[in-house]
Design a protein around this motif. Structure first.
Motif, PDB file in Angstrom:
ATOM      1  N   GLN A 111       0.549  -1.266   0.094  1.00 59.41           N
ATOM      2  CA  GLN A 111      -0.403  -0.149  -0.142  1.00 59.41           C
ATOM      3  C   GLN A 111       0.761   0.839  -0.284  1.00 59.41           C
ATOM      4  O   GLN A 111       0.168   1.666  -0.437  1.00 59.41           O
ATOM      5  CB  GLN A 111      -0.801  -0.031   0.822  1.00 59.41           C
ATOM      6  N   ALA A 112       1.989   1.572   1.415  1.00 59.13           N
ATOM      7  CA  ALA A 112       2.704   2.637   0.833  1.00 59.13           C
ATOM      8  C   ALA A 112       3.621   2.863  -0.599  1.00 59.13           C
ATOM      9  O   ALA A 112       3.583   3.926  -0.735  1.00 59.13           O
ATOM     10  CB  ALA A 112       3.710   2.039   1.628  1.00 59.13           C
ATOM     11  N   SER A 113       3.568   1.301  -0.978  1.00 57.68           N
ATOM     12  CA  SER A 113       4.235   1.929  -2.976  1.00 57.68           C
ATOM     13  C   SER A 113       3.426   2.541  -3.682  1.00 57.68           C
ATOM     14  O   SER A 113       3.514   3.171  -4.819  1.00 57.68           O
ATOM     15  CB  SER A 113       4.902   0.300  -3.099  1.00 57.68           C
ATOM     16  N   ARG A 114       1.568   1.971  -3.244  1.00 64.19           N
ATOM     17  CA  ARG A 114       1.560   2.844  -4.551  1.00 64.19           C
ATOM     18  C   ARG A 114       0.372   4.615  -3.508  1.00 64.19           C
ATOM     19  O   ARG A 114       0.110   4.809  -4.337  1.00 64.19           O
ATOM     20  CB  ARG A 114      -0.245   1.738  -4.238  1.00 64.19           C
ATOM     21  N   GLY A 115       1.301   4.828  -2.701  1.00 65.11           N
ATOM     22  CA  GLY A 115       1.197   5.764  -2.112  1.00 65.11           C
ATOM     23  C   GLY A 115      -0.299   6.123  -1.437  1.00 65.11           C
ATOM     24  O   GLY A 115      -0.705   7.029  -0.811  1.00 65.11           O
ATOM     25  N   ALA A 173       7.935  14.898  10.733  1.00 63.69           N
ATOM     26  CA  ALA A 173       8.820  14.155  10.429  1.00 63.69           C
ATOM     27  C   ALA A 173       8.368  13.221   8.775  1.00 63.69           C
ATOM     28  O   ALA A 173       9.096  13.014   8.255  1.00 63.69           O
ATOM     29  CB  ALA A 173       9.102  13.110  11.708  1.00 63.69           C
ATOM     30  N   PHE A 174       7.083  12.835   8.755  1.00 62.59           N
ATOM     31  CA  PHE A 174       6.536  12.348   8.209  1.00 62.59           C
ATOM     32  C   PHE A 174       6.196  12.808   6.827  1.00 62.59           C
ATOM     33  O   PHE A 174       6.399  12.524   6.116  1.00 62.59           O
ATOM     34  CB  PHE A 174       4.292  11.414   8.071  1.00 62.59           C
ATOM     35  N   VAL A 175       5.671  14.812   6.894  1.00 62.66           N
ATOM     36  CA  VAL A 175       5.788  15.397   5.714  1.00 62.66           C
ATOM     37  C   VAL A 175       7.668  15.500   4.786  1.00 62.66           C
ATOM     38  O   VAL A 175       6.728  15.051   3.753  1.00 62.66           O
ATOM     39  CB  VAL A 175       5.881  16.535   6.396  1.00 62.66           C
ATOM     40  N   ARG A 176       8.611  15.673   5.779  1.00 66.13           N
ATOM     41  CA  ARG A 176       9.719  15.424   4.834  1.00 66.13           C
ATOM     42  C   ARG A 176       9.683  14.212   4.534  1.00 66.13           C
ATOM     43  O   ARG A 176      10.781  13.926   3.619  1.00 66.13           O
ATOM     44  CB  ARG A 176      10.764  15.342   6.568  1.00 66.13           C
ATOM     45  N   ARG A 177       9.302  12.909   4.989  1.00 67.64           N
ATOM     46  CA  ARG A 177       8.910  12.021   4.251  1.00 67.64           C
ATOM     47  C   ARG A 177       8.479  11.685   3.060  1.00 67.64           C
ATOM     48  O   ARG A 177       8.430  10.506   2.418  1.00 67.64           O
ATOM     49  CB  ARG A 177       9.311  10.699   5.361  1.00 67.64           C
ATOM     50  N   GLY A 178       7.420  12.370   3.404  1.00 66.70           N
ATOM     51  CA  GLY A 178       6.711  12.047   1.971  1.00 66.70           C
ATOM     52  C   GLY A 178       5.541  11.676   2.155  1.00 66.70           C
ATOM     53  O   GLY A 178       4.820  11.514   0.701  1.00 66.70           O
TER      54      GLY A 178
END
Length: 295
Positions: free
Chosen positions: A111-115, A129-134
């Motif tokens: 699921q992460a690979s699909r965004g 932290a998670f905004v920085r990681r996209g």
């Protein structure tokens, strides 16, 4: 070797830092007492409510239909991450972020690979932290700790339940720190939605209970299910708040000790540097006097 002025400036700087860390430790200790009282009062209620929901569900003769119980193929994932708004609390936030990333890599990598993995951030550090990681990050409730009341946490839980019921997410997980003591916090990665029946509880309790429902079973369970989820999220936020203050108190205590050790080392350097400077001046005076005698 550093000059006397440089060493004096460093001593003044470290001394000021030590005073700040001492003050922060005292503030964290005061906040910890209140936070610990809150979570100790909440735990029995949350545990009893969860037991009640399990036993009532196990003892019910019919299954109550609820969108919060829908088990679907997992495509869109929401992870509720509870961190703090501020730093200076040791590895408190780092550990939560690492646990969340590990959960994503081990359980939701496809699921992460699909965004399709979104973060519901409670606390500014996790959001940053998670905004920085996209990652996609819901930042609508990052400031819950500045207005830490049940009514505000309830709004966040209602938003999560609404999004799940409308099919925006297929599964919701919750990551937070459980408070054990001042020095220890236990990371939890708990399923939040959908609600899955506890088969063990059903097998053990079902033959032993015989409930009379008033007004009726459907209304009672329809009320209990959302309420238990709101309490579950509120408890997680309270646990994290107490854990944060404990972690900050421990970190500031360690920082104060380190500052004290550094002050000892700097004062030793200062005394040695001053002694060397005095010795040099004496040698210069003696040398000058000898030169005058020879003239």
């Amino acid at each position: 070797m550093a000059s006397l002025k440089e060493v004096r400036n460093r001593i003044v700087s470290v001394n000021s830092t030590q005073q700040i860390t001492k003050a922060m430790k005292m503030v964290a200790a005061a906040k910890l007492r209140r936070a610990q009282d809150n979570i100790l009062q909440m735990r029995p209620y949350a545990q009893k409510l969860g037991q009640m929901l399990s036993t009532v569900s196990a003892g019910s003769e019919s299954s109550v239909d609820s969108p919060l119980k829908d088990v679907r193929a997992i495509d869109k994932v929401l992870i509720v991450v509870v961190t703090s708004d501020r730093g200076l609390c040791g590895a408190f936030n780092t550990n939560i972020i690492k646990a969340t990333l590990q959960l994503i890599n081990e359980k939701y990598s496809v699921q992460a690979s699909r965004g399709n993995v979104e973060i519901f951030a409670i606390g500014k550090k996790g959001a940053e932290a998670f905004v920085r990681r996209g990652f996609k990050v819901n930042t609508g409730y990052t400031d819950l700790f500045t207005r830490l009341k049940f009514v505000n946490v309830k709004e966040a839980a209602e938003q999560i339940m609404k999004d799940f019921s409308e099919g925006r997410y297929d599964v919701v997980d919750l990551v937070f720190n459980e408070f054990k003591n001042v020095a220890t916090q236990i990371i939890h990665t708990d399923p939040f939605l959908p609600i899955v029946a506890d088969t063990t509880t059903q097998q053990v309790k079902a033959p032993e209970v015989n409930y009379i429902f008033e007004p009726n079973e459907e209304e009672i369970l329809a009320e209990l299910i959302p309420k238990s989820l709101k309490i579950k999220l509120y408890r997680a936020v309270l646990e994290s708040n107490a854990s944060e203050q404990g972690a900050r108190m421990t970190a500031m205590d360690k920082a104060t000790e380190n500052a004290q050790e550094l002050l000892k080392a700097l004062k030793l350097v200062y005394n040695r540097t001053r002694q060397a400077a005095i010795t040099t001046e004496i040698l210069e005076i003696v040398g000058g006097a000898e030169a005058l005698k020879s003239a």
